[in-house]
Design an enzyme around this catalytic site. Structure first.
Site, short mmCIF file in Angstrom:
data_model
loop_
_atom_site.label_atom_id
_atom_site.label_comp_id
_atom_site.label_asym_id
_atom_site.label_seq_id
_atom_site.Cartn_x
_atom_site.Cartn_y
_atom_site.Cartn_z
N SER A 97 36.94 -7.77 -43.24
CA SER A 97 37.20 -6.37 -42.87
C SER A 97 37.54 -5.56 -44.11
O SER A 97 38.02 -6.09 -45.12
CB SER A 97 38.35 -6.30 -41.88
N TYR A 111 46.99 -8.17 -39.07
CA TYR A 111 45.53 -8.17 -39.14
C TYR A 111 45.06 -8.07 -40.59
O TYR A 111 44.17 -8.81 -41.03
CB TYR A 111 44.97 -7.01 -38.33
N LYS A 115 42.82 -10.91 -42.72
CA LYS A 115 41.52 -10.65 -43.32
C LYS A 115 41.54 -10.86 -44.84
O LYS A 115 40.53 -11.25 -45.43
CB LYS A 115 41.05 -9.24 -42.98
#
Length: 213
Positions: A97, A111, A115
């Site tokens: 991402s 998150y 990533k």
């Protein structure tokens, strides 16, 4: 104090007294809290009271769930696939991402961390598996309008507002990344045309990560 809604606060001695009061004061502003105390029983009470007045739920379960999906699963699948990939000289394309690097979202700490782990795993795996003839790359897309993101929001109006807002931040064409843009990148990295590309994190974001916002 809207500023506290985006912060993470560690409160020690949070089971009672000043610590408990401080925790609840921050909780009223939607702050993410990490509460610490030796008195587990009263600490649990403070936790409940903080949630009741507005504290966000940033739990270790969230951390475990995110890392199990985004990091643990790719790692284990890679280990299982190595014997087959070695025979066929195949390749791996991980999905990372934009949140892994220059761009980071304070509201998506876990998150973003996961990533970043995917990016490092991609590079290290590329080095380790090069001797077996296996390439490992990643694709790092920006925000995409997919079905799953609707579940994060309260209404279709909220969804459209988010889509339009994110689009304004993309320098190349001021539009959001499409699913097909990411698929094309995956297909390229998996193809023989990329036979000398490994350990690369390919950003598909219209230069969004370069803006720093």
């Amino acid at each position: 104090m809207v500023e506290f809604a985006s912060k993470i606060v560690l409160v020690t001695g949070a089971a009672s007294g000043v610590g408990a009061g401080t925790a609840k004061a921050f909780a009223k502003h939607g702050t993410r809290l990490c509460l610490v105390d030796r008195d587990e029983e009263n600490l649990a009470k403070t936790e409940t009271e903080c949630k009741n007045v507005g504290a966000e739920k940033a739990s270790f379960k969230d951390f475990d769930d995110t890392y199990n999906i985004n990091v643990r699963a790719p790692l284990f699948l890679t280990q299982l696939a190595i014997p087959y990939l070695e025979k066929t000289k195949g390749s791996i394309v991980n999905i990372s991402s934009i949140a892994s690097k220059e761009y980071a979202d304070a509201s998506q700490m876990i998150y973003c961390m996961s990533k970043s782990s995917v990016d490092h795993f991609t590079k290290i795996a590329a080095l380790e598996l090069a001797k077996k003839g296996i390439r490992v790359n990643a694709v790092n897309p920006a925000f995409m309008k997919t079905n799953i993101f609707q579940s994060w929001l309260n209404s279709a109006d909220d969804a459209e507002e988010l889509v339009q807002g994110r689009a304004k931040l993309v320098p190349l064409g001021r539009k959001n990344v499409k699913v097909d843009d990411v698929i094309n990148a995956i297909m390229f990295l998996a193809s023989d045309r990329a036979k000398m590309i490994t350990g690369t994190c390919l950003f598909v974001d219209g230069a969004r990560h370069l803006t720093g916002i």
